[in-house]
Every structure is written in C-alpha cells, then in structure tokens.
Write an enzyme that holds these catalytic residues in place. Sequence first.
Site, PDB file in Angstrom:
ATOM      1  N   GLU A 208      37.670  60.142  16.150  1.00 46.83           N
ATOM      2  CA  GLU A 208      38.912  60.805  15.749  1.00 46.83           C
ATOM      3  C   GLU A 208      40.042  59.797  15.592  1.00 46.83           C
ATOM      4  O   GLU A 208      40.076  58.762  16.277  1.00 46.83           O
ATOM      5  CB  GLU A 208      39.327  61.845  16.791  1.00 46.83           C
ATOM      6  CG  GLU A 208      38.303  62.949  16.987  1.00 46.83           C
ATOM      7  CD  GLU A 208      38.759  64.023  17.969  1.00 46.83           C
ATOM      8  OE1 GLU A 208      38.167  65.108  17.951  1.00 46.83           O
ATOM      9  OE2 GLU A 208      39.705  63.756  18.742  1.00 46.83           O
ATOM     10  N   LYS A 210      43.382  58.008  16.233  1.00 47.21           N
ATOM     11  CA  LYS A 210      44.262  57.856  17.392  1.00 47.21           C
ATOM     12  C   LYS A 210      45.700  57.802  16.876  1.00 47.21           C
ATOM     13  O   LYS A 210      46.101  56.835  16.233  1.00 47.21           O
ATOM     14  CB  LYS A 210      43.935  56.598  18.188  1.00 47.21           C
ATOM     15  CG  LYS A 210      44.737  56.500  19.482  1.00 47.21           C
ATOM     16  CD  LYS A 210      44.383  55.269  20.280  1.00 47.21           C
ATOM     17  CE  LYS A 210      45.041  55.330  21.649  1.00 47.21           C
ATOM     18  NZ  LYS A 210      46.497  55.560  21.609  1.00 47.21           N
ATOM     19  N   ARG A 215      51.902  62.915  23.511  1.00 48.25           N
ATOM     20  CA  ARG A 215      50.905  63.904  23.938  1.00 48.25           C
ATOM     21  C   ARG A 215      51.615  65.221  24.256  1.00 48.25           C
ATOM     22  O   ARG A 215      52.678  65.242  24.882  1.00 48.25           O
ATOM     23  CB  ARG A 215      50.187  63.385  25.187  1.00 48.25           C
ATOM     24  CG  ARG A 215      48.936  64.157  25.600  1.00 48.25           C
ATOM     25  CD  ARG A 215      47.759  63.833  24.722  1.00 48.25           C
ATOM     26  NE  ARG A 215      46.519  64.417  25.253  1.00 48.25           N
ATOM     27  CZ  ARG A 215      45.647  63.742  25.998  1.00 48.25           C
ATOM     28  NH1 ARG A 215      45.874  62.479  26.315  1.00 48.25           N
ATOM     29  NH2 ARG A 215      44.531  64.321  26.412  1.00 48.25           N
ATOM     30  N   ARG A 230      52.681  64.758  28.561  1.00 47.12           N
ATOM     31  CA  ARG A 230      51.622  64.152  29.374  1.00 47.12           C
ATOM     32  C   ARG A 230      51.990  64.146  30.855  1.00 47.12           C
ATOM     33  O   ARG A 230      51.135  64.247  31.715  1.00 47.12           O
ATOM     34  CB  ARG A 230      51.379  62.725  28.863  1.00 47.12           C
ATOM     35  CG  ARG A 230      50.464  61.873  29.693  1.00 47.12           C
ATOM     36  CD  ARG A 230      50.230  60.564  28.978  1.00 47.12           C
ATOM     37  NE  ARG A 230      49.557  59.582  29.831  1.00 47.12           N
ATOM     38  CZ  ARG A 230      48.944  58.506  29.383  1.00 47.12           C
ATOM     39  NH1 ARG A 230      48.897  58.277  28.098  1.00 47.12           N
ATOM     40  NH2 ARG A 230      48.357  57.656  30.200  1.00 47.12           N
ATOM     41  N   GLU A 259      48.886  66.080  19.976  1.00 51.18           N
ATOM     42  CA  GLU A 259      50.038  65.184  19.920  1.00 51.18           C
ATOM     43  C   GLU A 259      51.050  65.753  18.935  1.00 51.18           C
ATOM     44  O   GLU A 259      50.696  66.491  18.009  1.00 51.18           O
ATOM     45  CB  GLU A 259      49.620  63.775  19.467  1.00 51.18           C
ATOM     46  CG  GLU A 259      48.610  63.098  20.353  1.00 51.18           C
ATOM     47  CD  GLU A 259      48.996  61.669  20.699  1.00 51.18           C
ATOM     48  OE1 GLU A 259      49.978  61.152  20.127  1.00 51.18           O
ATOM     49  OE2 GLU A 259      48.308  61.077  21.546  1.00 51.18           O
ATOM     50  N   PHE A 299      43.598  68.412  19.017  1.00 55.85           N
ATOM     51  CA  PHE A 299      42.248  67.867  19.070  1.00 55.85           C
ATOM     52  C   PHE A 299      41.372  68.475  20.159  1.00 55.85           C
ATOM     53  O   PHE A 299      40.200  68.115  20.277  1.00 55.85           O
ATOM     54  CB  PHE A 299      42.267  66.332  19.229  1.00 55.85           C
ATOM     55  CG  PHE A 299      43.170  65.810  20.303  1.00 55.85           C
ATOM     56  CD1 PHE A 299      42.880  65.974  21.646  1.00 55.85           C
ATOM     57  CD2 PHE A 299      44.317  65.113  19.953  1.00 55.85           C
ATOM     58  CE1 PHE A 299      43.707  65.457  22.630  1.00 55.85           C
ATOM     59  CE2 PHE A 299      45.153  64.593  20.921  1.00 55.85           C
ATOM     60  CZ  PHE A 299      44.843  64.773  22.271  1.00 55.85           C
ATOM     61  N   ARG A 374      40.673  59.307  33.631  1.00 59.37           N
ATOM     62  CA  ARG A 374      40.386  58.414  32.508  1.00 59.37           C
ATOM     63  C   ARG A 374      38.877  58.308  32.410  1.00 59.37           C
ATOM     64  O   ARG A 374      38.243  57.415  32.942  1.00 59.37           O
ATOM     65  CB  ARG A 374      41.042  57.051  32.747  1.00 59.37           C
ATOM     66  CG  ARG A 374      41.195  56.226  31.488  1.00 59.37           C
ATOM     67  CD  ARG A 374      41.995  54.971  31.748  1.00 59.37           C
ATOM     68  NE  ARG A 374      43.403  55.234  31.982  1.00 59.37           N
ATOM     69  CZ  ARG A 374      44.300  55.463  31.043  1.00 59.37           C
ATOM     70  NH1 ARG A 374      43.933  55.483  29.777  1.00 59.37           N
ATOM     71  NH2 ARG A 374      45.562  55.683  31.340  1.00 59.37           N
ATOM     72  N   LYS A 380      38.862  54.626  23.527  1.00 56.91           N
ATOM     73  CA  LYS A 380      39.799  54.318  22.445  1.00 56.91           C
ATOM     74  C   LYS A 380      39.525  52.913  21.911  1.00 56.91           C
ATOM     75  O   LYS A 380      39.213  51.987  22.666  1.00 56.91           O
ATOM     76  CB  LYS A 380      41.245  54.446  22.921  1.00 56.91           C
ATOM     77  CG  LYS A 380      41.613  53.594  24.118  1.00 56.91           C
ATOM     78  CD  LYS A 380      43.018  53.926  24.606  1.00 56.91           C
ATOM     79  CE  LYS A 380      43.337  53.140  25.876  1.00 56.91           C
ATOM     80  NZ  LYS A 380      44.678  53.486  26.417  1.00 56.91           N
TER      81      LYS A 380
END
Length: 512
Positions: A208, A210, A215, A230, A259, A299, A374, A380
């Site tokens: 996807e 970035k 966020r 976020r 986002e 997303f 995470r 990423k």
Amino acid sequence: MLLTRLADVSREVAASSARSRKIALLAELFRDAEAEDAPIVIPYLAGRLPQGRLGVGWKVLSRPVAPAGSPTLTVREVDALLTELGKVSGPGSQAERARLVGTLMGAATADEQRFLLGLLTGEVRQGALDAVAVEGLAQATGAPPGDVRRAVMLAGSLQTVAASLLRDGPPALEAFRLTVGRPVLPMLAHTASSVAEAVGKLGGCAVEEKLDGIRVQVHRDGDDIRLYTRTLDDITDRLPEVTSAARELRGERFILDGEVIAFDARGRPRSFQETAGRVGSRVDVAAAAESVPVAPVFFDALSVDGRDLLDLPFAERHGELARLVPEPMRVRRTLARGPEDLPVAEEFLAHTLRRGHEGVVVKSLDAPYSAGRRGASWLKVKPVHTLDLVVLAAEWGHGRRTGRLSNLHLGARTADGGFAMLGKTFKGMTDAMLGWQTERLRELTLNEEGWGVTVRPELVVEIAYDGLQRSTRYPAGVTLRFARVVRYREDKRPEQADTVETLLAAHPEVHP
C-alpha cells in the site's frame, strides 16, 4: 509512594540488561503502588511527564540546590508541583519557574535530584518502556499478560488499565472492550530495507502507498462522528470536511483507520508541514479548511456494525472496508502472493514515489490488527535520504550524556562559500561516538559557552533524514525531518559537503 522508591527502581532497571530482571523489578514496584500512583509512576519510568513540556530550560535546572537529608517526597507531591509549574505564564514567569524548581529540588535527596533532572531534561533512558511495564503489571496482579496487552490496546492508555488493575484486580480487564467513540492505539509498522525483504518475510501481502499525512481514527455512531489522532487527541472540530466525508459512507456504526492528507491542484501531496499545520490549527477552522483542505484516505476497518474485527485477518478486514468506503477514499494498493510477484510490488513502489508519496507499507494478509504495537506483519519501505553536512556547533548533553558534546548543529554549503544551518540532532550516536566527537570537537572549538561550543567548520558527518520541512528558524528556510547520525566522514573535506542548492533540488515539493 515515595519518589525515592521510584528513583531506586529506575536506577536498578537501567543497570540491568536482562528483560526478565526488569520485569521483576517493575512487578515489585507495582505491588507497592496504589491505584492513584499508576498514572504518574508509569510515564515517569518511561521518561515522560504527564504534563508534557514545562518550559524549564537548562539555565534553571543547572542551578545547584542543597539536597534534602532524608527522603520525604511522594510521587503525587512531585506531580502536583510539576502541574503547578506547567501553568506558569506571563510576566515574571521565569522567576516563578525558578522558584518552583528550587522548591522541588530542595525537598529531594541527592539521588532523587538526579532522577528528577533526568526526567525534566528528557534523559531518563533505562529501558522501562510500556511493553516491559505491561509484563511487570501482569506479574504484580496475577493477570494474563496477553489480557493486559489487549486491555491497554483497547483503552488507549496503560495508565488507565494499571489504575483499574491495582484497584480491582484481574476482573477489571473485562471492562475494556472495543467501543465506538473510545479511540484505541493504532497499529504501527516496523522498517524493512527493501520491498524484496518485506515480501520475502511476509509472503502473501498487500503493498500500500505510505502517505505522509496525519494518522486519523474515525468513529461513527449514527450522526455522531468523532476523529482522533495517533496520540488519541480528539480533533473532530478541526476537520469538518473529514466529518462530512465520514457521514457520506454507507455504514452507520464503525471505526476506520487511515490518514488525512492535503493535496494540491494536480492531485499530488502537499508538504507534511502544510497537512500538520492544518490539522493542528484551532483558529478560524472554516478559513483553514478553504485554504488547506484535507481528505481522508482509509486503509483498515476495526469495527463495523458493532462487530469487533481486530482479530480477523487483514484480508477480511479490508473486505469490510471496501464494502463501506468507495475506492477513491481508500489507499492505493496492489497484492503480492509471494516473491514471484516481486516485480509488480517494486513497480508499485516506483509509481508511488513518482506520485509524490514517501514509500509503501507491506502488510501480511493473514495478520490481525495489533493495536498499539509495532508489529512485524506491517513493514514500511521508503528511500533513505542522506547528506554529508558540516558540524557548526554542539551542545552539552544531559543525564547520561553529561560532560559530553551531544546535540550537533548541522550545516550545508552555500553559494557564497559559507554554511547554512539546517537543524540539530543528537540521535544515532553510540557511547563510543559521543566520546570521540567530544574530544574531536574540543580540538576544533572557537568559542565555549554554557550551552556548548561553536567549532571550526571542518568535521563532516553523514546524516540520514526522512525529508524536509519549511522553517523560518533557519537561514535556508528549511530544516531536516528526523535527522540522525550515520557516521563521520573524516575522508571528506568541508568543501566536499552537500550544498543547500543540491538539497532543495532533491526536494522540489518543499520550497522556502
């Protein structure tokens, strides 16, 4: 709880390299803590102040204060005084801050003073991060660690869960459920060096775009729509166009992850600084929305029609997202079944970069949504920018870095043969590097001040950074985002360092 108890544990945790020992120390601390202590103890262990920045500079903190002979300060007394300190403003504020800091330090023992100094300067670095605190909390209360992690994820706050657990025990965890209107910590991504590495690790995955935006978590319950960042801040009133877009979606009750980002007239992303400035603006929202409109790009779906989707595979969650959200409002993506589809994934990255975005996020199709973590199932990938810059000055470090030159002032060459400062960094330095650079910069010192030294512009350092943003603080009109030291380049002379012109040419999206 006495502050001395917390300071002792912090010191012991810092001295221990074993995760199991850190957990045991924190478990013992939590057994001694009361529920009301948790919202203070937990951020202090991680080196955070619940009040945020207090506006207290090193000039005030470096003033010597005779320590107390015996420990009497409680963590709640410290928190109350720091809250008072954070409210100081207006004429005479500097003197009042100095008075309050003096009062606090005068009530602290020598060991407590060292802990407080590290806390106030952001130099508490003992590794007692939230993940370790969760394990310690579970051990202290007899709750299953997985249940504690999930409660923290759904509550959006380790402090809230800790207070409930310490007060009511493991049954308190049942109260923490995914609820529309209550934000959860977002799932985050690790870094991979390339698309090939990411696809090789994950197998079947989605690749996807970035986006370099902000966020946002969108909660809708009928006509009630709330937007959260976020960090779980409510920004609903700042983004009326995003609220309107959410109201046009098919569902009546959902939680979506995505986002918000500002685009220019050509459909290319505007600078991160413009998007961040718009999201942060609270004044004249209507004018801001007209000047810098933002659009949501979704997303993931966390909840739809009252059904918790967190444990479903990403492929199924995306199916629910596609049912609610039209394609123009979903992030662009391609699918890769495995290494055989690597050419498709790499072309998608190249196309994404040409569109002005910063890279891709590669996501396992089988992975659940690990909120607040995470996870290794999201990777990423983005190009790493590096520059060879010249050190212009350096500031003395605090806490563990006391006595060593730490924060570097970085400069690029200008057309007239001088140097323009682009920003500062203290990141990426090992202890060995700190020692070496302190000795080397002392040799190059032109002037020494209380804050640090200015040096002859002779030492070249390779700096990695994530991008540029406009800044009126620096002479080139731009500053580096997330700069960190890669290595020193003693093989290069200062006249071989990169120029401001070269830097701006590499980032046409940012012009001062």
